[in-house]
Motif scaffolding. Structure first.
Motif, mmCIF file in Angstrom:
data_model
loop_
_atom_site.group_PDB
_atom_site.id
_atom_site.type_symbol
_atom_site.label_atom_id
_atom_site.label_comp_id
_atom_site.label_asym_id
_atom_site.label_seq_id
_atom_site.Cartn_x
_atom_site.Cartn_y
_atom_site.Cartn_z
ATOM 1 N N GLU A 179 0.827 -1.209 0.000
ATOM 2 C CA GLU A 179 0.000 0.000 0.000
ATOM 3 C C GLU A 179 0.860 1.258 0.000
ATOM 4 O OE1 GLU A 179 -2.493 -0.338 3.414
ATOM 5 O OE2 GLU A 179 -3.902 -1.740 2.450
ATOM 6 N N GLN A 183 -2.360 2.832 -3.615
ATOM 7 C CA GLN A 183 -3.212 1.772 -4.127
ATOM 8 C C GLN A 183 -3.023 0.514 -3.284
ATOM 9 O OE1 GLN A 183 -1.909 1.537 -8.301
ATOM 10 N NE2 GLN A 183 -3.947 2.273 -8.892
ATOM 11 N N THR A 184 -3.997 -0.367 -3.370
ATOM 12 C CA THR A 184 -3.852 -1.684 -2.767
ATOM 13 C C THR A 184 -3.371 -2.631 -3.855
ATOM 14 O OG1 THR A 184 -5.616 -1.283 -1.163
ATOM 15 C CG2 THR A 184 -5.010 -3.577 -1.586
ATOM 16 N N VAL A 185 -2.146 -3.113 -3.687
ATOM 17 C CA VAL A 185 -1.510 -3.944 -4.708
ATOM 18 C C VAL A 185 -1.227 -5.317 -4.111
ATOM 19 C CG1 VAL A 185 0.450 -4.213 -6.265
ATOM 20 C CG2 VAL A 185 -0.479 -1.933 -5.799
ATOM 21 N N ALA A 212 -3.689 -4.521 -8.974
ATOM 22 C CA ALA A 212 -3.730 -3.175 -8.386
ATOM 23 C C ALA A 212 -5.167 -2.677 -8.342
ATOM 24 C CB ALA A 212 -2.862 -2.214 -9.193
ATOM 25 N N HIS A 213 -5.516 -2.013 -7.202
ATOM 26 C CA HIS A 213 -6.869 -1.490 -7.021
ATOM 27 C C HIS A 213 -6.788 -0.202 -6.219
ATOM 28 C CE1 HIS A 213 -11.021 -0.972 -5.946
ATOM 29 N NE2 HIS A 213 -10.778 -1.191 -4.658
ATOM 30 N N THR A 214 -7.500 0.823 -6.687
ATOM 31 C CA THR A 214 -7.582 2.090 -5.968
ATOM 32 C C THR A 214 -8.820 2.084 -5.086
ATOM 33 O OG1 THR A 214 -6.497 3.250 -7.791
ATOM 34 C CG2 THR A 214 -7.705 4.591 -6.200
ATOM 35 N N TYR A 220 -9.740 -2.322 -11.697
ATOM 36 C CA TYR A 220 -8.660 -3.209 -11.273
ATOM 37 C C TYR A 220 -7.672 -3.332 -12.418
ATOM 38 C CZ TYR A 220 -11.393 -4.704 -7.208
ATOM 39 O OH TYR A 220 -12.087 -4.739 -6.027
#
Length: 377
Positions: A179, A183-185, A212-214, A220
């Motif tokens: 993080e 982003q959450t990767v 990867a997700h914001t 995604y």
């Protein structure tokens, strides 16, 4: 003399037995604690036995002090219960003579306690701190134990390794939650290896996927890769630690227990004076406790071996707790070094003197009007 020889043999035997039992207990507790720290990723598994040795060395003076106290106590308790002490007293052997015998037996042990407290204690703490610091300054991936989730030094990454690093430092089956970029990767890879690229440590991942997700959005990004370089979290002092370069140490930033004794004689730093009071107090308390065991053992005639032992251990615990309390008071500036030192150890010396006077009958001669309970006045 026959008395000195008899006392020396029995006290040596009791000292050896007490030390063996106490040291075994200490080593067992240290082993359980440090193995727990290693399993939790707080210490390097390769340094477990070294840490156990250093920890045992740092507490050895406490074990020896208690062993000496028990050796004197058990010896004279046995002599009182078997009426040997009564026989020696009728031959003119007084308490001062017995105290001399105890001191002649104890002085090499007291010198060892002083050396351990003043020199070995800070050195062992320094080495333990260096080992733990070196482990904490390792890269993120090198601190991860196989089969366990671990956070990175920054707290923004979570690592999982299914199989630990083999020859060449290659780990297998990697999972990473990152993080650091906002982003959450999520990253999975077949293998990973720590390499230095332009002087910086990177984790080189091979044959994996990146998800990867914001947060707050529905998009995604899924990427497959053959090789992916990820910079690792390290501290600024990693390069020096790796090269084993030690610069000048600022002892003010170190824990008080790590500071060499020669630096503690500084009245401008109360914390150091508190630590100094503890280090000087340990060998002094060992000497006073060895002498206190002599009058405390005489109570075994009335209370038996168990009663005498319980009372003596209570005195020991109170005395050592007072050493820790005194250290805190001096560190907080509540009491001066000299006044506090005299209060605790002078009080112990006064308590010893009162017990010796009671045993010699001086207190009864000072108050001749005192009578036994139930006797006519």
């Amino acid at each position: 003399m026959l008395l000195d020889l008899t006392l020396r043999r029995e006290m040596s035997r009791n000292f050896g037995g007490a030390f063996t039992v106490l040291f075994t207990v200490v080593i067992t507790l240290m082993l359980i604690r440090i193995l727990g720290q290693a399993s939790d990723g707080q210490a390097s598994p390769q340094d477990v036995f070294l840490l156990i040795g250093l920890t045992a060395l740092s507490y050895l003076q406490i074990v020896i002090t208690l062993s000496l106290f028990l050796a004197v106590l058990l010896t004279f308790t046995r002599m009182w219960l078997d009426s040997e002490m009564t026989i020696w007293r009728t031959t003119g052997v007084g308490q001062l003579r017995l105290m001399g015998s105890v001191l002649r037996f104890s002085w090499p042990i007291l010198l060892l306690i002083a050396a351990l407290t003043l020199f070995a204690w800070p050195w062992a703490n320094q080495q333990s701190t260096a080992l733990r610091t070196r482990f904490e300054q390792r890269s993120d991936i090198s601190r991860v134990a196989p089969g366990q989730f671990r956070e990175s030094a920054s707290g923004k990454r979570v690592f999982f390794i299914d199989k630990g690093a083999q020859a060449g430092g290659v780990a297998h089956d990697i999972f990473i939650r990152d993080e650091t970029s906002g982003q959450t990767v999520l990253i999975t890879a077949r293998s990973a290896q720590v390499q230095r690229i332009e002087g910086q440590p990177f984790l080189v991942l091979r044959n994996g996927n990146r998800y990867a997700h914001t947060p707050g959005q529905v998009n995604y990004t899924i990427t497959s890769f053959d090789s992916l370089d990820m910079r690792l979290d390290v501290t600024s002092g990693l390069s020096n630690m790796a090269d084993h370069k030690a610069g000048p140490v600022n002892w003010l930033t170190q824990p008080n227990r790590n500071v060499p004794t020669a630096y503690l004689f500084n009245p401008a730093i109360p914390n150091w004076l508190g630590e100094l009071s503890w280090r000087l107090g340990v060998p002094l308390s060992a000497a006073l406790l060895a002498l206190l065991a002599l009058p405390l053992s005489s109570g075994s005639v009335r209370t038996g071996r168990a009663g005498s032992l319980i009372g003596a251990i209570l005195v020991y615990l109170i005395y050592f707790n007072l050493l820790n309390v005194l250290q805190g008071w001096i560190s907080e500036g509540r009491v001066g070094f000299s006044a506090g030192f005299l209060l605790v150890h002078g009080g112990a010396a006064l308590f010893l003197a009162l017990l010796m006077l009671k045993g010699s009958g001086w207190l009864r001669r000072l108050w001749p009007g005192r009578t036994r309970a139930g006797a006519p006045a």
